[in-house]
Scaffold this motif. Sequence first.
Motif, PDB file in Angstrom:
ATOM      1  N   ASP A 162       0.870  -1.110   0.015  1.00 15.24           N
ATOM      2  CA  ASP A 162       0.033   0.043  -0.111  1.00 15.24           C
ATOM      3  C   ASP A 162       0.782   1.245  -0.088  1.00 15.24           C
ATOM      4  N   THR A 163       1.777   1.338   0.792  1.00 16.68           N
ATOM      5  CA  THR A 163       2.857   2.408   0.851  1.00 16.68           C
ATOM      6  C   THR A 163       3.963   2.522  -0.060  1.00 16.68           C
ATOM      7  N   ARG A 164       3.914   1.237  -0.848  1.00 11.66           N
ATOM      8  CA  ARG A 164       5.226   0.787  -1.567  1.00 11.66           C
ATOM      9  C   ARG A 164       6.509   0.947  -1.269  1.00 11.66           C
ATOM     10  N   GLU A 165       6.632   0.944   0.199  1.00 10.02           N
ATOM     11  CA  GLU A 165       7.726   1.058   0.809  1.00 10.02           C
ATOM     12  C   GLU A 165       8.484  -0.461   0.813  1.00 10.02           C
ATOM     13  N   ARG A 167      11.890  -2.151   2.235  1.00 11.55           N
ATOM     14  CA  ARG A 167      12.844  -2.112   3.197  1.00 11.55           C
ATOM     15  C   ARG A 167      13.892  -3.514   3.178  1.00 11.55           C
ATOM     16  N   ARG A 171      16.429  -0.382   6.067  1.00 11.85           N
ATOM     17  CA  ARG A 171      16.697   0.592   5.155  1.00 11.85           C
ATOM     18  C   ARG A 171      15.972   0.740   4.013  1.00 11.85           C
ATOM     19  N   LEU A 172      15.405   1.922   3.784  1.00  8.77           N
ATOM     20  CA  LEU A 172      14.517   2.071   2.821  1.00  8.77           C
ATOM     21  C   LEU A 172      15.142   2.000   1.425  1.00  8.77           C
TER      22      LEU A 172
END
Lengths: 251, 251
Positions: A162-165, A167, A171-172
């Motif tokens: 959903d946030t398209r994050e 990691r 670390r992003l």
Amino acid sequence: MCSLCELGSGVHGRVAQYERVEKVRLLVVDDDPPIADLVATVARYEGWDAVTAYSGEDALVRAAEFRPDIVVLDLMLPDLDGFGVLDRLRHSGTMVPVVFLTARDGVADRVAGLTRGGDDYLVKPFAVEELMARLRTVLRRSAGPGFQRSVLRVADLTMDEDTREVRRADRLLSLTPTEFEVLRYLMRRSPTVLTKAQILDHVWEYGFGGRSNVVELVVSRLRRKMDEAGGEPLIHTVRGFGYVIRRQAAE
Amino acid sequence: MCSLCELGSGVHGRVAQYERVEKVRLLVVDDDPPIADLVATVARYEGWDAVTAYSGEDALVRAAEFRPDIVVLDLMLPDLDGFGVLDRLRHSGTMVPVVFLTARDGVADRVAGLTRGGDDYLVKPFAVEELMARLRTVLRRSAGPGFQRSVLRVADLTMDEDTREVRRADRLLSLTPTEFEVLRYLMRRSPTVLTKAQILDHVWEYGFGGRSNVVELVVSRLRRKMDEAGGEPLIHTVRGFGYVIRRQAAE
DNA sequence: TGGCTGCTGTCGTTTTCCTGTCGGGGTGCT
DNA sequence: AGCACCCCGACAGGAAAACGACAGCAGCCA
């Protein structure tokens, strides 16, 4: 309520399939049989129940007897068109969510009015994994309140759809759209080994032309971004076959 | 008593199958099925229970059996008109709040609607986010005494939906209506990434024409206003996908 | 009624950066 | 060693996004 509430847990699709009480029921409506079958096949592979219809009238019959949880509906049908089908579906009282397929041109405008709700649409030709991702999202949302984020996880790598994050060990990572899609597909299927052809077929639009080394290239870029700050490699090459993402390669 | 009493502060935070708050129950009455359907779908997308009726008589039947917490009522109905429906609802003793939908012209309708017990009204064609915002407000008001303000917050950015005040680190921003709506939608859905199509579909009136870069433009204007007095950027571009508002993710 | 003001969306330009092709060199298998 | 197969640097073409400028329009006030 149906099995929808089970969707979207942070587990791999493979595993979730066995935890799910009931299968998702998908109706695919497209007058082009290869396309309809393609979608149905992919859905079944994911553990869903899928049924196809090649005409509008057929679609209504199938919907009535099959009672799908979600519908994929091409707007360009020979008899009753997509809007007609939707209309009659709604008149029969069903609120089943719909994802529309449209050609590249202006029809998309008319669709807009219909999709504001949370239904969705996709322009042909589409990438299969993108369609599946949209279906999952629509299902998760229509399951009502208490829907949860969809987070994929492999070792210390996480992807929030959903946030398209994405990691790696907190670390992003900053991924391009293509990289994101390839990684999502690998992660969803982990620890299955996927051939380059499979990846190409699922992540790129169907009908993507030339054989090429795009997949290798994207994997290469992914590896660099994932590993540049240390950590064991997660994407492994299975020489002569394909790629897999998992904690460690088979010994 | 109905589920309204259960409503807490921020209507949107109603989650969790375990904390189990009952869903808001919405009845949508409009003789144009696509419209009724649109509203119902959006509401369900938000986690509400929604039921539609396409005629006045039908509306009364549904209301009796469904016992909605709130009603969206088109004034232009084929049989019994909107006022008739309202009267008979009231005669049956229900105080359920009603939000009217009217055509563009009817100024008289507006006044009449309000004086006859309606709680709010909206002119067609409307933007779905605006309708949802009004419904939330009416619900909060009717939830009883001491209803609280709805304040959205992302980092040092706050939006009071009632006073329409938006502040960045206590500095008051002056936003146009469109900017306000776009920002509200982004903030409500934060930290989810939204596509431009989603934003367009929710914030602009249904039936808004095709291709354009309005969303980019409004975002650009928002950014300027938000950042002109310093502070980290809050609206982020996810290239190839859309926009999201959130505090910059760590690292 | 007519000018004023501020909001909205269109157009076109600039900038950013994504994507796929090519090809040289590396790697693992037999 | 020989041969596929794979990795990845470099690059060109192009798509997507940012943004300045402007025109239509609605609301407001005199």
